[in-house]
Design a protein around this motif. Structure first.
Motif, PDB file in Angstrom:
ATOM      1  N   GLY A   1       1.012  -1.390   0.248  1.00 14.75           N
ATOM      2  CA  GLY A   1      -0.013   0.574   0.036  1.00 14.75           C
ATOM      3  C   GLY A   1       1.556   1.209   0.029  1.00 14.75           C
ATOM      4  N   THR A   2       0.922   2.301  -0.863  1.00 19.56           N
ATOM      5  CA  THR A   2       1.224   3.579  -1.367  1.00 19.56           C
ATOM      6  C   THR A   2       0.534   4.556  -0.911  1.00 19.56           C
ATOM      7  OG1 THR A   2       2.935   2.062  -2.334  1.00 19.56           O
ATOM      8  CG2 THR A   2       3.118   4.598  -2.225  1.00 19.56           C
ATOM      9  N   GLY A   3       1.013   5.660   0.236  1.00 19.24           N
ATOM     10  CA  GLY A   3       0.177   6.934   0.149  1.00 19.24           C
ATOM     11  C   GLY A   3       0.827   8.052   0.471  1.00 19.24           C
ATOM     12  N   GLU A   4       1.571   7.834  -0.768  1.00 19.71           N
ATOM     13  CA  GLU A   4       2.541   8.949  -1.092  1.00 19.71           C
ATOM     14  C   GLU A   4       1.839  10.115  -1.338  1.00 19.71           C
ATOM     15  OE1 GLU A   4       5.799   9.884  -4.740  1.00 19.71           O
ATOM     16  OE2 GLU A   4       5.193   8.376  -4.988  1.00 19.71           O
ATOM     17  N   GLU A   5       0.809  10.402  -1.673  1.00 19.60           N
ATOM     18  CA  GLU A   5       0.450  11.674  -1.508  1.00 19.60           C
ATOM     19  C   GLU A   5      -0.003  12.222  -0.176  1.00 19.60           C
ATOM     20  OE1 GLU A   5      -0.069  14.057  -3.999  1.00 19.60           O
ATOM     21  OE2 GLU A   5       1.219  12.627  -4.842  1.00 19.60           O
TER      22      GLU A   5
ATOM     23  N   PRO B   1      -0.433   9.962   3.396  1.00 22.74           N
ATOM     24  CA  PRO B   1      -0.813   8.805   4.422  1.00 22.74           C
ATOM     25  C   PRO B   1      -2.397   8.551   4.719  1.00 22.74           C
ATOM     26  CG  PRO B   1       0.610  10.288   5.243  1.00 22.74           C
ATOM     27  CD  PRO B   1      -0.352  11.181   4.463  1.00 22.74           C
ATOM     28  N   MET B   2      -2.636   7.237   5.027  1.00 24.56           N
ATOM     29  CA  MET B   2      -3.511   6.487   5.395  1.00 24.56           C
ATOM     30  C   MET B   2      -4.123   6.033   7.051  1.00 24.56           C
ATOM     31  SD  MET B   2      -3.227   3.204   2.721  1.00 24.56           S
ATOM     32  CE  MET B   2      -1.797   2.329   2.939  1.00 24.56           C
ATOM     33  N   THR B   3      -4.999   5.895   7.306  1.00 23.51           N
ATOM     34  CA  THR B   3      -5.448   6.426   9.358  1.00 23.51           C
ATOM     35  C   THR B   3      -5.597   4.191   8.759  1.00 23.51           C
ATOM     36  OG1 THR B   3      -7.996   6.355   8.076  1.00 23.51           O
ATOM     37  CG2 THR B   3      -6.620   8.294   9.336  1.00 23.51           C
ATOM     38  N   ARG B   4      -5.777   3.662   9.494  1.00 24.90           N
ATOM     39  CA  ARG B   4      -6.046   2.238   9.728  1.00 24.90           C
ATOM     40  C   ARG B   4      -6.920   1.947   9.417  1.00 24.90           C
ATOM     41  NH1 ARG B   4      -3.311  -1.737  14.087  1.00 24.90           N
ATOM     42  NH2 ARG B   4      -4.385  -3.366  13.164  1.00 24.90           N
TER      43      ARG B   4
ATOM     44  N   LEU C   1      -7.620   1.902   5.549  1.00 29.40           N
ATOM     45  CA  LEU C   1      -6.763   0.375   5.722  1.00 29.40           C
ATOM     46  C   LEU C   1      -7.701  -1.146   5.745  1.00 29.40           C
ATOM     47  CD1 LEU C   1      -4.011  -1.584   4.495  1.00 29.40           C
ATOM     48  CD2 LEU C   1      -3.257  -0.570   6.604  1.00 29.40           C
TER      49      LEU C   1
ATOM     50  N   SER D   1       6.205  11.275   0.830  1.00 30.27           N
ATOM     51  CA  SER D   1       5.250  10.935   1.801  1.00 30.27           C
ATOM     52  C   SER D   1       4.471  12.337   2.315  1.00 30.27           C
ATOM     53  CB  SER D   1       4.595  10.003   1.677  1.00 30.27           C
ATOM     54  OG  SER D   1       4.869  10.111   3.024  1.00 30.27           O
TER      55      SER D   1
ATOM     56  N   PHE E   1      -0.723   5.478   7.724  1.00 31.64           N
ATOM     57  CA  PHE E   1       0.253   4.382   7.265  1.00 31.64           C
ATOM     58  C   PHE E   1       0.934   5.597   5.881  1.00 31.64           C
ATOM     59  CE2 PHE E   1      -1.937   1.888   9.716  1.00 31.64           C
ATOM     60  CZ  PHE E   1      -0.735   0.683  10.901  1.00 31.64           C
ATOM     61  N   VAL E   2       1.743   4.866   5.455  1.00 36.43           N
ATOM     62  CA  VAL E   2       2.800   5.889   4.719  1.00 36.43           C
ATOM     63  C   VAL E   2       3.012   4.623   3.071  1.00 36.43           C
ATOM     64  CG1 VAL E   2       4.840   6.116   3.068  1.00 36.43           C
ATOM     65  CG2 VAL E   2       3.371   7.359   5.353  1.00 36.43           C
TER      66      VAL E   2
END
Lengths: 247, 247, 247, 247, 247, 247
Positions: free
Chosen positions: B202-206, B208-211, B214, C100, C197-198
Motif C-alpha cells: 500500500g502506498t499513500g505517497e500523496e 498517508p492513510m489511517t488504520r 487500510l 509522502s 500509514f505511508v
C-alpha cells in the motif's frame, strides 16, 4: 508440394487488424501465416539532432522479438545489455524501406517512430514487419493529415516486402521458418506498387547462387509484392494514396 | 459513480485467451478493461546457480511495457541500457507472488520463466500480470504433468491480484489509469483462494492513510480477489487444482 | 525469547550520529543493532526534467550496500553494469516514504538527493535507511531554512519505518538478519507521527498470512513506529517540526 | 567522366600488403583508392557455445572505424556503450561472405576471428573489408595447413566484393565517398570466382530502381568482381586455391 | 606555515580503527586528517581465470568514493554505467602496491579482495587507502594464518604511501585538498619499511619539475613513509611481520 | 648484451610518418622498434562542460589497442562493455603529458582530441604514444596557426617519453616486450626539452627499488628523452617551437 501445402508462388494467408492498440497514431497487428507482428507508429514533433532546423522529418524503426515468440525462449536484449546484431540489421532495413517512399521534406519536422514487436515468429518477420508497418504509417500520417493537412501529401508510394528462396531445389515465395532453415538461398525483396525495387537483400551463405537463379527469384518476388500490396490496399480500404495538396 | 460507470466494488471486464502463442508452454492474453498483457510461461530444465544441486526449482518473472502501450511512447530499456526501476519492482513482485503458491521442491530442478509483456496499459498492469501469469503457469505445469506426472503436484493454491484505492474520497477497486493518477491512496493486494494475503503493497505517497482506511481497503480487496479467482477457474475450466500424486 | 534476548515488541538499540560527514547538508550515521547505514542528504538547486518550470521540488533516493557490508562479499553493481533489482526496489521505497511527508511545492525548485550507503547489514536495512534518512533530511532542510527561510516550512510530519514478522510462530518486531531468514511472513511498515500509514509492504512468500495475522502485525508495527519517532525527536532535539512561515 | 577521372566500369587502384602485422596468422593492409583497411585474421582453437562438440568451425567478423578515419571524428563505440547499427550490419555481412566459401566442417573446431579496422574511409569500406579479409583468411588457413594439413582444404572458392550505383544518371562501379553520398541507388555485390552471387544488397533509399536498372548494375558488378579476384590472386601469388587433401 | 598549521614535513593526524565491520576478514577505518576511508579485505578461496592451476594467489583492489564524500555530490558510477577513469587508475595503483609486498605463491590459490570506500575526501585518498588497506590485509592474512598456518608467511614487508608536492614554492608532505588543488607538482610515493620504493607517481601537469625538485620531494617522501609505517605498527601492535614458517 | 643487440642506453630505431591519414589535423604513424602506433589529433571548436565560458581549451586522449596488435587476440572493449583499466590509466597519462606543455588559455575554446591506436605492440606503447602524439599535436596546432594565428603560440615546450627498467640486473632503456615481461623494475619517464620531468611513473611491483636504483634510472631516462626529442625535431623539421605572437 510445400510443407504447408502452398504452391511455390503462393504467399501465406495474411490478416491485418488496424487500430489494434488505442494510443498509437497507427497500430496494425499483421499475421502472415503463423508470423504475428504488432506494428505501432508514433508521431513526435521533433527530429534527431542531425536534422534540426533543416525542415525535414525522419522515420526510425525499432524491431524486437518477444522472448517467447520463438521455439526456444530468447533472452531479452536488456538482460545482455546489447542489441542483438540481427535485430540491428533488421531495424535498419525497416527504416530504409519506409523512408524510401516518404517525402521527408513534405513530412516536415516530425519523427515517425515505428515499433515492430514480434509476438510470434514463423519465418519472414522482417518482411512482415515492413508490410505491416507501412499500413500503420499510412494510418498515422492520415491522422495528422485529417487534423491539419500537409501541403504535399508525404507518402509517395506503397511499399511492401516478401521473401523468396530456393528450398529443396524449388524456387518458392514467402518461406516459413521450416523452409527458411533448410533454404540454399534466401532473399528479401522490398518493392513499390510501381514494380520498382527498394532493396534486394539476397544471401546465399550456404551456397552462392547463379545469375539465372537470381533472375528467377526476382520474378517470383515481383509476384509476391503485388499480392501483398493488394492486401495492404484492401486493409486500408484505399485504391490509391491520398494525392496532391492538403487543401 | 465511477468514471467508467462501475460500482466501487466492481472490477473491470476480464477476458482471458489461453494458448495465445504457439511456442510457450503456457500462453495467456489477459484483458482487464483496456489493460492488455501477454503472459507467457516457459520451462527450462535447469536452475539458477544458487539452487544448483538442491533439487528445487525456481520461478523468475520479467515484465516489460511495449513502447506504445502507453499514451506517450516509452523509450525501450535497451536504448537507455538500464532497466527502469518501476519495471524491476514489478517483476520482483510477480515472481514473489507466483512462488508463494508453488512448492518449489515438488517442481524439481526446473525454472519457470514468466514473461509479462504489456501490450496496452490502462492502470493495474502489475495486478493483471499476476492474475494472468498464474493461469499461464497452471497451463505450463499441467503440460509437464500430463507428459510425466509430478510425484506431488507443485501448485498449492490459486493466486490473484487486484488494486484498491481512495479516489475522490471513495474507496474503489481495480483502478483504471485515470482513477489511479488522482488516487490519494493506492494499494495492490495479492491473495489466495483461501482468503490469505501473499503481499499487501500500500502506498499513500500523496497522503498517508489511517488504520481504518487500510482496513476498509483490505475488505474491498478481498472481494476483488474472489471475483478474479472465479474468473481464473472459469478460464481454466477447473474447480480446483490437481490434487495429490501424479499416479 | 528472541535470539538476541529481546522481547517481541522491542526494537533493537538505536544510535544516531548527526553531522557524520562534513560536506553533506544532512549527514546521519544510524545504527539499529548491528545494521549501520550512512544517510547523506544533498541539496541541488535544480529539478529533474519532468518537473522543470513547475515550481515544485523533488526527492530522490539511492541505496547501496558496500561490498563487505554482508557476510559474503557482494559484487559491486558497476562490475555487473546493472543495478540489483532489490536495490532498485528499496531506493524507490525510500524516495516514496520521504516524499509522502514533504510538501514539494513548499520546497520549491530543489532536488534533495538522499544517499543511503549500508556499511554493515544485519536485517532491516531498508527501514533503518528510511528512519535515518528522515533525520538527515530535517537537518538539510533546516540548513536552508536558517539561511533563507521557506515561506511554508516544507516538512509536514515525522516519518519512520520498522519491520514486523512471524518468526517461529511468534509475532515480533524489528527482525535481525537471522530472524528475517527464517520468518514465515515479513512486513515493512512506514508511518507518520499521527499514526497514519505511508506504505505497508507485506510479503508472505514462504506462506501467505491470514487477515488476523496481518492485523496483529499492524498493531505491532504501530508500536515500533512510535518508539522510532521518539528516537528521531531525541536525536534532533526537537519536540515538533518547525511550524508555519519562515518569518 | 567521374569525379576522379575513372571510367564507369573501372575500379579504383588497389594495393595489398600481406604480413602487415607480425602477430596475426593472416594480416592484410588493403587500400582501394583512399579507403584503407587493416584486415587481421586470428585463429582460436575453440568454437562458440552453439557449435560445441559438432566438429565444425566458425568465422566471426568485427568491423570498426578508427575515430579519425572519417572527415568528422567519430565517437568510439565504447564511449557510447553501444555498437553502432551500421557497424553491426557490416560485420554480419563480412562474416556471411567469408563463411559462404569456407567448408566449416573441413575447418574443424576452430574459430577464425576476422578484424577489419578502417584506417581511412573514402567509400566502399565494407566491400574493401571483404576483399582484403579473404586474402588474410587464405594466409591464416595456409599457415595452419603447412604445419598440420587439413584432410580437406577448407576454402572452396575465391570471394570478393565491390559496389555499384547510379550517380548522376550513370551506372558506375566502386563508388568513392563523394559519389556514394549523391548516388540514387547503391548496391553491394559479393560473389565468387565462378560468377555466382553470395549476397546482393541493393538499397534504393533515395529512390527505388527498376528491374532493368538492377540488371545493368548486376552486369557491372560482375565485371568488378572479376577485377578484384584477379588482384587477390596476384597478391597471393596463386592461380587457384589449394586443392584436395592435405596429404 | 601551512594552511592547517602543519610543518612542511609533518603528516596529518592519523587514526586507525581495526575490526570496524564484523564480516570482513580485515576491516580498517583509517582517518588521515579529514580524509576517511573504510578498507575491507575479503578472502575468497579461488583465483581469477588467468591464474587457475598455477598454485598462486591474487590481490585485487576496488576503490570508490561515496557520492557525498566530496564537496559536490559525485554521481555514482552505476548511474553513468562507467567506472570513472581516475577510479580505475587508483584501484590499479592500490592493487600493485599491495601485491609488491606479498608472496603470491606463499599465499596459494586465494584471492584477497581489497575494498577501499572513501567516506570523506580531503586530499590523499589514494595514499590513505594504501596505508589503511595494508593494515586490513595483515589482519586478514593473520586470521587465516591462525586457523591454518601458511608454510611460508606471505607478507614480506610493510608498505605505506604518502603524497608530497610543491605548494606556494614550498615542498610539503601529505597535502590536504586545498593544498593539492593549488600544487605546482604533486607526487605519490609508495615504499616499504626497508626504504625501498614500490611506486613513484609524480605528476607535474601544471608545470614540470627539475631533477633537483624531484630529489628533494623524494627525501621528504621517505620521511613520511617512516612516520606512516610506525603508525601501522602501533595500530597492529606489531614490531615486525610474522616470520618464517607456520609451524 | 640485450636481447635485440642494443646497448643499455640505446633506444630502439624510430620511424615517424607525418600526414599518415588525410582527414586528421595532425596524423603521425610512429614506429619504435616493432611497436607501431597511429596518433591522430583532431580539433573541435568546443570544450567540455566544465570549461564552458572560461576561455580555455582542453586536450583529451584516447588510447586503444587493435585486437591483434598483441600476441593473443585482445577482446574489444565494446564486446565487454567496459574500458580496460590499463587503457584508462594510459589515456589519462597521455592527456596529462600533453597538457603539461600546452598553454590552454592561449589555445582558447578548442578541444584537441588525441587518438592513439596501437597497430602493433612490442613494449612501450604508452611512451611511444606520447612521443608520437606530441608531433601530431604540433602539426594540428600549426595547421590552425597558419590559417588564423594564435595571439600567443600555445605550445610551450617539446615533450617526449621513454621507459627505463632493470632487466637481468642491468639498467636499460626503452624496454621491448620481452624485456618488460622479465623486468624487476619498470618506469615510464616523461620530460621536456629543458630536462624537466612531467611525470615519473615507476613501478616495482615484482620487487621494490632502492633510492640509488631510482637515481640511476632517472639518469638513463634523461638520456633517452634527449634522443627522442631530437627525433621529434627532425621529423618536424624544426629546431624550436614557433615563438611569440601570431603577428
Amino acid at each position: 508440394m510445400r510443407i504447408d501445402g502452398r504452391k511455390n508462388e503462393q504467399i501465406r494467408n495474411v490478416k491485418v487488424t488496424r487500430g489494434y492498440t488505442k494510443y498509437a497514431e497507427g497500430s496494425v497487428y499483421i499475421e502472415v501465416g503463423d508470423t504475428k507482428v504488432l506494428c505501432n507508429v508514433s508521431i513526435e514533433d521533433k527530429v534527431p539532432p542531425f536534422l534540426k532546423g533543416k525542415g525535414e522529418g525522419w522515420i526510425t524503426a525499432e524491431y524486437n522479438m518477444l522472448p517467447r515468440s520463438t521455439g526456444v525462449r530468447k533472452v531479452r536484449d536488456i538482460a545482455r545489455l546489447k542489441v542483438d546484431g540481427r535485430t540491428m540489421e533488421i531495424q535498419r532495413l525497416i527504416g530504409r524501406a519506409l523512408r524510401s517512399v516518404v517525402d521527408l521534406k513534405a513530412l516536415g519536422e516530425k519523427t515517425l517512430w515505428v515499433d515492430c514487436d514480434v509476438i510470434q515468429a514463423d519465418g519472414g518477420t522482417r518482411t512482415t514487419s515492413i508490410s505491416g508497418a507501412f499500413i500503420a504509417l499510412v494510418d498515422a500520417v492520415n491522422k495528422i493529415h485529417k487534423e491539419k493537412p500537409f501541403k504535399v501529401y508525404p507518402i509517395r508510394n506503397f511499399v511492401a516486402a516478401t521473401s523468396v528462396g530456393i528450398v529443396n531445389g524449388e524456387k518458392v515465395i514467402d518461406l516459413c521458418y521450416e523452409e527458411d532453415s533448410t533454404a540454399k538461398v534466401d532473399m528479401n525483396i522490398i518493392g513499390t506498387e510501381d514494380g520498382e525495387f527498394v532493396e534486394v537483400q539476397g544471401t546465399g551463405e550456404e551456397s552462392p547462387m547463379t545469375r539465372q537463379e537470381l533472375n528467377e527469384l526476382l520474378n517470383l518476388g515481383e509476384k509476391g509484392l503485388k499480392q501483398m500490396i493488394t492486401i495492404q490496399k484492401n486493409a486500408l480500404k484505399m485504391d490509391a494514396l491520398w494525392i496532391g495538396t492538403g487543401e
